[in-house]
Design an enzyme around this catalytic site. Sequence first.
Site, mmCIF file in Angstrom:
data_model
loop_
_atom_site.group_PDB
_atom_site.id
_atom_site.type_symbol
_atom_site.label_atom_id
_atom_site.label_comp_id
_atom_site.label_asym_id
_atom_site.label_seq_id
_atom_site.Cartn_x
_atom_site.Cartn_y
_atom_site.Cartn_z
ATOM 1 N N HIS A 20 -9.722 -9.733 -9.530
ATOM 2 C CA HIS A 20 -8.588 -9.487 -10.433
ATOM 3 C C HIS A 20 -9.023 -9.594 -11.893
ATOM 4 C CE1 HIS A 20 -5.930 -11.207 -6.992
ATOM 5 N NE2 HIS A 20 -5.667 -9.913 -7.059
ATOM 6 N N LYS A 44 5.446 -12.595 0.290
ATOM 7 C CA LYS A 44 4.112 -12.921 0.801
ATOM 8 C C LYS A 44 3.929 -14.421 1.026
ATOM 9 C CE LYS A 44 1.050 -9.176 -0.538
ATOM 10 N NZ LYS A 44 -0.203 -8.853 -1.217
ATOM 11 N N ARG A 98 -10.015 -1.339 -3.694
ATOM 12 C CA ARG A 98 -11.206 -1.927 -3.102
ATOM 13 C C ARG A 98 -11.849 -0.997 -2.085
ATOM 14 N NH1 ARG A 98 -8.128 -7.368 -1.988
ATOM 15 N NH2 ARG A 98 -6.555 -5.744 -1.845
ATOM 16 N N SER A 136 -7.440 -12.255 -2.136
ATOM 17 C CA SER A 136 -6.813 -13.586 -2.242
ATOM 18 C C SER A 136 -6.511 -14.166 -0.869
ATOM 19 C CB SER A 136 -5.501 -13.505 -3.029
ATOM 20 O OG SER A 136 -5.729 -13.122 -4.346
HETATM 21 P P1 ADP Z 1 -0.349 -7.190 -4.386
HETATM 22 O O1 ADP Z 1 0.552 -8.126 -3.668
HETATM 23 O O2 ADP Z 1 0.369 -6.286 -5.355
HETATM 24 O O3 ADP Z 1 -1.333 -6.436 -3.533
HETATM 25 P P2 ADP Z 1 -2.640 -8.710 -5.298
HETATM 26 O O4 ADP Z 1 -2.596 -9.893 -6.203
HETATM 27 O O5 ADP Z 1 -3.166 -8.934 -3.927
HETATM 28 O O6 ADP Z 1 -1.171 -8.170 -5.329
HETATM 29 O O7 ADP Z 1 -3.468 -7.559 -5.969
HETATM 30 C C1 ADP Z 1 -3.086 -6.962 -7.171
HETATM 31 C C2 ADP Z 1 -3.932 -5.726 -7.415
HETATM 32 O O8 ADP Z 1 -5.290 -6.101 -7.550
HETATM 33 C C3 ADP Z 1 -3.899 -4.690 -6.299
HETATM 34 O O9 ADP Z 1 -3.966 -3.402 -6.880
HETATM 35 C C4 ADP Z 1 -5.152 -4.980 -5.509
HETATM 36 O O10 ADP Z 1 -5.627 -3.834 -4.828
HETATM 37 C C5 ADP Z 1 -6.092 -5.371 -6.640
HETATM 38 N N1 ADP Z 1 -7.191 -6.227 -6.187
HETATM 39 C C6 ADP Z 1 -7.148 -7.314 -5.411
HETATM 40 N N2 ADP Z 1 -8.366 -7.857 -5.205
HETATM 41 C C7 ADP Z 1 -9.234 -7.046 -5.887
HETATM 42 C C8 ADP Z 1 -10.664 -7.033 -6.054
HETATM 43 N N3 ADP Z 1 -11.439 -7.929 -5.446
HETATM 44 N N4 ADP Z 1 -11.210 -6.057 -6.817
HETATM 45 C C9 ADP Z 1 -10.408 -5.124 -7.392
HETATM 46 N N5 ADP Z 1 -9.066 -5.067 -7.271
HETATM 47 C C10 ADP Z 1 -8.481 -6.013 -6.521
#
Ligand code: ADP
Length: 167
Positions: A20, A44, A98, A136
């Site tokens: 992130h 979630k 990803r 996460s």
């Molecule tokens: P959501 O519940 O919207 O998926 P997340 O916090 O899991 O929220 O992720 C937010 C954004 O960050 C999403 O677009 C997700 O694909 C991206 N994301 C999560 N982990 C990574 C990573 N390791 N590298 C790049 N983007 C990521």
Amino acid sequence: MTSQKIGIYPGTFDPITNGHTDIIGRAARVLDKLVVGVAINPGKGPIFTIDERVELVREEIAHLDNSNGGTIEIIPFQSLLIHFAREVEATVIVRGLRAVSDFDYEFQMASMNAKMAPDIETLCLMASDKYHFIASSLVKEIAKLNGDVSQFVSPRIQERLSERLGG
Ligand code: ADP
């Protein structure tokens, strides 16, 4: 109407990972302002409260070298994403991609948002090769079982995870 190019990067950030933070830094470099939108309750069952997640993002951003980038703000939100985008005058939604597995969901979400708000563009940044495998949800699973997550999150987040989940 502002002439600044404002983007929002929405997510649950439960907790923020190195993946992130990488997307935040890269997106901020191509925008005048990036609003990190921390989603309050996307169903979630987050382990960190909204205030904690906002605070953890704030701490991570403070250590980000963003000398050539636009400003970064962190705002919690609960509304429909496009409504939140309008509220903060954003014309860009930033998402991180990803793997192929992210594509279906992101494509569908971008398409539906585009139907509802054709003036708002979704911009997907490819995950950096160093971080493309980080999620996460998996970080939490590993931390719960007292595994080492130091390659995936910052030392601050690691500490907060072990306080919250560690045996
Ligand atoms: P959501 O519940 O919207 O998926 P997340 O916090 O899991 O929220 O992720 C937010 C954004 O960050 C999403 O677009 C997700 O694909 C991206 N994301 C999560 N982990 C990574 C990573 N390791 N590298 C790049 N983007 C990521």
